[in-house]
Design a protein around this motif. Structure first.
Motif, PDB file in Angstrom:
ATOM      1  N   LEU A  87       0.868  -1.173   0.000  1.00  0.00           N
ATOM      2  CA  LEU A  87       0.000   0.000   0.000  1.00  0.00           C
ATOM      3  C   LEU A  87       0.908   1.228   0.000  1.00  0.00           C
ATOM      4  N   LEU A  88       1.209   1.690  -1.187  1.00  0.00           N
ATOM      5  CA  LEU A  88       2.125   2.818  -1.348  1.00  0.00           C
ATOM      6  C   LEU A  88       1.587   4.074  -0.663  1.00  0.00           C
ATOM      7  N   PRO A  89       2.518   4.916  -0.130  1.00  0.00           N
ATOM      8  CA  PRO A  89       3.966   4.920  -0.327  1.00  0.00           C
ATOM      9  C   PRO A  89       4.754   4.001   0.620  1.00  0.00           C
ATOM     10  N   ARG A  90       4.082   3.148   1.380  1.00  0.00           N
ATOM     11  CA  ARG A  90       4.818   2.221   2.234  1.00  0.00           C
ATOM     12  C   ARG A  90       5.372   1.068   1.390  1.00  0.00           C
ATOM     13  N   TRP A  91       6.623   0.772   1.611  1.00  0.00           N
ATOM     14  CA  TRP A  91       7.338  -0.340   0.975  1.00  0.00           C
ATOM     15  C   TRP A  91       7.457  -0.196  -0.541  1.00  0.00           C
ATOM     16  N   GLY A 142       9.841  -0.374  -3.675  1.00  0.00           N
ATOM     17  CA  GLY A 142      11.087  -1.091  -3.921  1.00  0.00           C
ATOM     18  C   GLY A 142      10.929  -2.582  -4.121  1.00  0.00           C
ATOM     19  N   ALA A 143      12.027  -3.312  -3.891  1.00  0.00           N
ATOM     20  CA  ALA A 143      12.199  -4.672  -4.401  1.00  0.00           C
ATOM     21  C   ALA A 143      11.540  -5.775  -3.581  1.00  0.00           C
ATOM     22  N   ALA A 144      11.386  -5.605  -2.273  1.00  0.00           N
ATOM     23  CA  ALA A 144      10.936  -6.723  -1.431  1.00  0.00           C
ATOM     24  C   ALA A 144       9.783  -6.309  -0.516  1.00  0.00           C
ATOM     25  N   PRO A 145       8.670  -5.829  -1.078  1.00  0.00           N
ATOM     26  CA  PRO A 145       7.591  -5.321  -0.222  1.00  0.00           C
ATOM     27  C   PRO A 145       6.885  -6.389   0.607  1.00  0.00           C
ATOM     28  N   ILE A 146       6.744  -7.597   0.080  1.00  0.00           N
ATOM     29  CA  ILE A 146       6.049  -8.639   0.837  1.00  0.00           C
ATOM     30  C   ILE A 146       6.887  -9.048   2.047  1.00  0.00           C
ATOM     31  N   GLN A 147       8.173  -9.284   1.820  1.00  0.00           N
ATOM     32  CA  GLN A 147       9.063  -9.684   2.917  1.00  0.00           C
ATOM     33  C   GLN A 147       9.119  -8.601   3.989  1.00  0.00           C
ATOM     34  N   ARG A 148       9.302  -7.362   3.565  1.00  0.00           N
ATOM     35  CA  ARG A 148       9.467  -6.274   4.534  1.00  0.00           C
ATOM     36  C   ARG A 148       8.197  -6.019   5.338  1.00  0.00           C
ATOM     37  N   ALA A 149       7.039  -6.196   4.722  1.00  0.00           N
ATOM     38  CA  ALA A 149       5.784  -5.989   5.445  1.00  0.00           C
ATOM     39  C   ALA A 149       5.639  -7.000   6.577  1.00  0.00           C
ATOM     40  N   PRO A 201      -2.593  10.868  -6.456  1.00  0.00           N
ATOM     41  CA  PRO A 201      -1.175  10.999  -6.077  1.00  0.00           C
ATOM     42  C   PRO A 201      -0.908  10.325  -4.740  1.00  0.00           C
ATOM     43  N   GLN A 202       0.274   9.757  -4.591  1.00  0.00           N
ATOM     44  CA  GLN A 202       0.653   9.138  -3.322  1.00  0.00           C
ATOM     45  C   GLN A 202       0.868  10.203  -2.251  1.00  0.00           C
ATOM     46  N   ALA A 203       0.614   9.807  -1.010  1.00  0.00           N
ATOM     47  CA  ALA A 203       0.860  10.704   0.116  1.00  0.00           C
ATOM     48  C   ALA A 203       2.355  10.992   0.236  1.00  0.00           C
ATOM     49  N   GLU A 204       2.675  12.176   0.701  1.00  0.00           N
ATOM     50  CA  GLU A 204       4.074  12.532   0.899  1.00  0.00           C
ATOM     51  C   GLU A 204       4.616  11.970   2.204  1.00  0.00           C
ATOM     52  N   ASP A 205       3.741  11.685   3.148  1.00  0.00           N
ATOM     53  CA  ASP A 205       4.141  11.112   4.433  1.00  0.00           C
ATOM     54  C   ASP A 205       4.065   9.590   4.383  1.00  0.00           C
ATOM     55  N   GLY A 206       4.849   8.944   5.237  1.00  0.00           N
ATOM     56  CA  GLY A 206       4.776   7.489   5.362  1.00  0.00           C
ATOM     57  C   GLY A 206       5.564   6.724   4.334  1.00  0.00           C
ATOM     58  N   VAL A 207       6.499   7.373   3.666  1.00  0.00           N
ATOM     59  CA  VAL A 207       7.305   6.688   2.646  1.00  0.00           C
ATOM     60  C   VAL A 207       8.328   5.774   3.316  1.00  0.00           C
ATOM     61  N   THR A 208       8.338   4.490   2.928  1.00  0.00           N
ATOM     62  CA  THR A 208       9.371   3.557   3.363  1.00  0.00           C
ATOM     63  C   THR A 208       9.845   2.767   2.150  1.00  0.00           C
ATOM     64  N   TYR A 209      11.042   2.206   2.262  1.00  0.00           N
ATOM     65  CA  TYR A 209      11.631   1.483   1.138  1.00  0.00           C
ATOM     66  C   TYR A 209      11.895   0.028   1.510  1.00  0.00           C
ATOM     67  N   ALA A 210      11.474  -0.858   0.630  1.00  0.00           N
ATOM     68  CA  ALA A 210      11.635  -2.298   0.833  1.00  0.00           C
ATOM     69  C   ALA A 210      12.916  -2.743   0.145  1.00  0.00           C
ATOM     70  N   LYS A 211      14.024  -2.604   0.847  1.00  0.00           N
ATOM     71  CA  LYS A 211      15.307  -2.961   0.258  1.00  0.00           C
ATOM     72  C   LYS A 211      15.373  -4.454  -0.037  1.00  0.00           C
ATOM     73  N   LYS A 212      16.141  -4.778  -1.070  1.00  0.00           N
ATOM     74  CA  LYS A 212      16.342  -6.172  -1.450  1.00  0.00           C
ATOM     75  C   LYS A 212      16.906  -6.965  -0.276  1.00  0.00           C
ATOM     76  N   ILE A 213      16.433  -8.194  -0.105  1.00  0.00           N
ATOM     77  CA  ILE A 213      16.900  -9.042   0.976  1.00  0.00           C
ATOM     78  C   ILE A 213      18.339  -9.483   0.697  1.00  0.00           C
ATOM     79  N   LYS A 214      19.212  -9.276   1.668  1.00  0.00           N
ATOM     80  CA  LYS A 214      20.612  -9.695   1.529  1.00  0.00           C
ATOM     81  C   LYS A 214      20.850 -10.978   2.318  1.00  0.00           C
ATOM     82  N   PRO A 215      21.729 -11.862   1.822  1.00  0.00           N
ATOM     83  CA  PRO A 215      22.004 -13.121   2.526  1.00  0.00           C
ATOM     84  C   PRO A 215      22.427 -12.919   3.977  1.00  0.00           C
ATOM     85  N   ALA A 216      23.124 -11.828   4.262  1.00  0.00           N
ATOM     86  CA  ALA A 216      23.603 -11.586   5.621  1.00  0.00           C
ATOM     87  C   ALA A 216      22.461 -11.373   6.612  1.00  0.00           C
TER      88      ALA A 216
END
Length: 308
Positions: free
Chosen positions: A110-114, A116-123, A192-207
């Motif tokens: 649910l944009l602007p949350r997540w 990027g690349a991994a929204p399901i994992q990050r949620a 238009p997407q809200a300006e507040d609440g923006v988060t980024y779902a960075k790609k999952i790293k092996p570490a």
């Protein structure tokens, strides 16, 4: 409409199937190039690539959509619209502006949350109670365009990436034809997407995958479910032949206490920094995924065992 479909993983397959069933002319399907898969690491086409070929649709698998040759080939398709579902490449302005009506993306949050690349994992890992699927007009920014259609989906206590992925894919496949019909008749409302609440779902790293038992049980549980089945949150368990890597694939939080990383009973209840998690499904090296009761019959982890 004349449409190009750009997608790569399983998540996108149902969407392509629905667009075909809706009667749109799929002029070309774009997907990531074949990649090494399976134990033999043989080059195999992506799920979207294989599905499209099975339908007899033309497929292109460019390493980059930014080259002049690929941009010109895309422009030459004379498209009404393009649909992007987890394609895996950034599209430049010349590509975005090529279709008459624009390029549209199906995004699993649910944009602007997540963005990027991994929204399901990050949620799941963040403990969000709700996520969703949205159809948006693409812009040059990362998942920043206006939203045309949206549907919320609850995240349940035992949801993993796999289970939530399947529900979101089904919702997305249903939303896309509706959105395209509105676009075709000129009746789509773009918010238009809200300006507040923006988060980024960075790609999952092996570490990130190793479990830290000193974290609270709720966080460990979300970590396990948010990385299941791939890459799989893991820990090391002692054995006579040395440490064995074990993937935890499903868990739940339980009310118990002990030293972090200590097995508290004979049924995979493990103490965390605060509370405990019970593993419901696990997989050790060289074996398939197993329910907890089957796992402990083949690889017992007795109460008092300390995990790393």
């Amino acid at each position: 409409m004349r449409i190009a479909f750009l997608g790569t993983p399983d998540f996108a397959v149902a969407c392509l199937a629905e667009l075909v069933a809706s009667g749109h002319e799929i002029v070309c399907v774009y997907s990531q190039p074949p990649a090494p898969r399976g134990r033999g690491q043989e080059l195999k086409p992506s799920p979207v690539h294989a599905f499209a070929e099975g339908l007899g649709l033309p497929v292109r698998t460019p390493v980059s959509m930014k080259t002049p040759e690929e941009i010109e080939a895309f422009q030459a398709l004379d498209l009404d619209a393009a649909v992007v579902v987890a394609f895996g490449q950034i599209l430049v302005r010349d590509v975005l502006e090529a279709p008459k009506l624009g390029c549209f993306n199906l995004h699993a949050s649910l944009l602007p949350r997540w963005r990027g690349a991994a929204p399901i994992q990050r949620a799941i890992m963040a403990g969000d109670p709700v996520t969703g699927v949205q159809v948006m007009r693409m812009s040059e920014g990362l998942d920043e365009g206006p939203v045309l259609l949206s549907e919320a989906v609850r995240i349940d206590a035992l949801d993993t990436v796999a289970s939530l992925h399947d529900r979101l894919a089904a919702v997305g496949a249903r939303l896309l034809p509706v959105a395209l019909a509105a676009i075709e008749r000129g009746g789509a409302v773009e918010t238009p997407q809200a300006e507040d609440g923006v988060t980024y779902a960075k790609k999952i790293k092996p570490a990130e995958a190793r479990i830290d038992w000193t974290r609270p049980a709720a966080e460990v549980d979300r970590h396990i479910r948010g990385l299941s089945p791939f890459p799989g949150a893991w820990f090391e368990a002692p054995s006579e032949k040395g440490p064995v890597r074990v993937k935890a694939l499903l868990s739940r939080v339980e009310d118990a206490e002990g030293a972090a990383g200590t097995v508290l009973d004979d049924a995979l209840l493990i103490a965390c920094g605060e509370g405990a998690v019970r593993l419901l499904k696990a997989q050790r090296e060289g074996k398939g995924a197993q329910e907890a009761e089957v796992f402990v019959r083949g690889f017992p982890l007795a109460a008092g065992t300390v995990l790393a």
